[in-house]
Enzyme design. Structure first.
Site, mmCIF file in Angstrom:
data_model
loop_
_atom_site.group_PDB
_atom_site.id
_atom_site.type_symbol
_atom_site.label_atom_id
_atom_site.label_comp_id
_atom_site.label_asym_id
_atom_site.label_seq_id
_atom_site.Cartn_x
_atom_site.Cartn_y
_atom_site.Cartn_z
ATOM 1 N N PRO A 291 13.383 67.678 32.390
ATOM 2 C CA PRO A 291 11.934 67.509 32.332
ATOM 3 C C PRO A 291 11.331 66.746 33.514
ATOM 4 C CG PRO A 291 13.030 66.141 30.688
ATOM 5 C CD PRO A 291 14.070 67.068 31.233
ATOM 6 N N ASN A 292 10.195 67.254 33.940
ATOM 7 C CA ASN A 292 9.384 66.666 35.024
ATOM 8 C C ASN A 292 9.982 66.836 36.409
ATOM 9 O OD1 ASN A 292 7.362 65.593 33.185
ATOM 10 N ND2 ASN A 292 8.951 64.143 32.573
ATOM 11 N N ARG B 270 5.781 63.295 42.160
ATOM 12 C CA ARG B 270 6.059 62.370 41.070
ATOM 13 C C ARG B 270 6.727 61.093 41.590
ATOM 14 N NH1 ARG B 270 11.263 63.054 37.198
ATOM 15 N NH2 ARG B 270 10.686 61.431 35.745
ATOM 16 N N TYR C 249 11.553 58.786 43.598
ATOM 17 C CA TYR C 249 12.259 60.068 43.599
ATOM 18 C C TYR C 249 12.188 60.822 44.927
ATOM 19 C CZ TYR C 249 12.357 59.170 38.593
ATOM 20 O OH TYR C 249 12.574 58.591 37.363
ATOM 21 N N ASN D 292 20.955 67.603 36.432
ATOM 22 C CA ASN D 292 20.157 66.386 36.345
ATOM 23 C C ASN D 292 19.335 66.520 35.062
ATOM 24 O OD1 ASN D 292 18.442 64.240 36.452
ATOM 25 N ND2 ASN D 292 17.858 64.517 38.606
ATOM 26 N N ALA E 200 15.055 62.742 31.890
ATOM 27 C CA ALA E 200 14.899 61.825 30.744
ATOM 28 C C ALA E 200 15.860 62.159 29.604
ATOM 29 C CB ALA E 200 13.456 61.855 30.252
ATOM 30 N N GLU F 123 27.049 65.322 36.890
ATOM 31 C CA GLU F 123 25.747 64.739 36.537
ATOM 32 C C GLU F 123 25.125 64.124 37.785
ATOM 33 O OE1 GLU F 123 26.027 61.772 33.462
ATOM 34 O OE2 GLU F 123 23.972 61.093 33.803
ATOM 35 N N HIS G 64 21.653 62.192 39.625
ATOM 36 C CA HIS G 64 20.352 61.517 39.542
ATOM 37 C C HIS G 64 19.908 61.147 40.947
ATOM 38 C CE1 HIS G 64 20.665 61.267 35.232
ATOM 39 N NE2 HIS G 64 21.913 60.877 35.397
ATOM 40 N N ARG H 77 17.687 50.217 37.250
ATOM 41 C CA ARG H 77 16.312 50.339 36.770
ATOM 42 C C ARG H 77 16.169 49.749 35.356
ATOM 43 N NH1 ARG H 77 14.366 56.291 37.661
ATOM 44 N NH2 ARG H 77 12.361 55.246 37.266
HETATM 45 C C1 DQA Z 1 16.364 60.810 36.901
HETATM 46 C C2 DQA Z 1 16.464 59.430 36.248
HETATM 47 C C3 DQA Z 1 15.962 59.483 34.812
HETATM 48 O O1 DQA Z 1 16.035 58.177 34.229
HETATM 49 C C4 DQA Z 1 14.520 59.920 34.773
HETATM 50 O O2 DQA Z 1 14.082 60.050 33.440
HETATM 51 C C5 DQA Z 1 14.269 61.164 35.547
HETATM 52 C C6 DQA Z 1 14.973 61.376 36.815
HETATM 53 C C7 DQA Z 1 16.761 60.768 38.395
HETATM 54 O O3 DQA Z 1 17.037 61.826 38.955
HETATM 55 O O4 DQA Z 1 16.762 59.688 39.006
HETATM 56 O O5 DQA Z 1 13.422 61.981 35.173
HETATM 57 O O6 DQA Z 1 17.280 61.683 36.250
#
Ligand code: DQA
Length: 145
Positions: A11-12, A19, A24, A75, A78, A99, A101, A108
């Site tokens: 998501p997002n 964003r 990011y 990735n 959330a 995985e 990020h 964080r």
């Molecule tokens: C994320 C880290 C997550 O905590 C966050 O909710 C994201 C992006 C990252 O790529 O740093 O949406 O996965």
């Protein structure tokens, strides 16, 4: 093992670039996917990209990958911190998963420090911005040889 990588973003991640760029980065998801497509092309590896804001759609996509994909780069965004369903889907298909990020989730908020996916992933790469995906590609390539 199938010479194909499935890259899943949660998501997002469709909003990357706009964003919270201080966290990011300024690259869009399309730009990151373009770089990965180039690297996969040079390496003779097939690649498919999937982004969804919906947990069930990601679970479906992982389930459909069984027998068709050699490695998943994911990735979960959330959903990393909430989704037993995505963890179980990865565990069920037994496709090695990396995985990813962009941010260092351990530096964080406390709620980001736990990943449901980490325990079933081959490994995790976090904190290198868009380059986290490039590092994941190299790890995936090694696994596909
Ligand atoms: C994320 C880290 C997550 O905590 C966050 O909710 C994201 C992006 C990252 O790529 O740093 O949406 O996965």
């Amino acid at each position: 093992m199938k010479k194909k990588i499935l890259v899943i973003n949660g998501p997002n991640m469709n909003l990357l670039g706009e964003r919270e760029p201080d966290i990011y980065g300024k690259k869009s998801l399309k730009e990151i996917e373009g770089e990965l497509a180039g690297l996969c092309g040079e390496a003779g590896i097939e690649v498919e990209f999937f982004q969804s804001n919906h947990e069930g759609a990601i679970v479906d996509k992982i389930g459909e990958a069984k027998g068709k994909v050699g490695c998943i780069i994911i990735n979960p965004a959330a959903f990393t911190h909430t989704s037993v369903a995505i963890r179980d889907a990865l565990s069920a298909v037994k496709i090695p998963a990396i995985e990813v990020h962009l941010s260092n989730i351990y530096g964080r908020e406390d709620f980001r420090k736990h990943s449901y996916v980490a325990g079933v992933a081959q490994g995790q790469i976090a904190g290198f911005g868009a380059y986290s995906y490039i590092l994941a590609f190299h790890a995936a390539k090694e696994m596909l040889i």
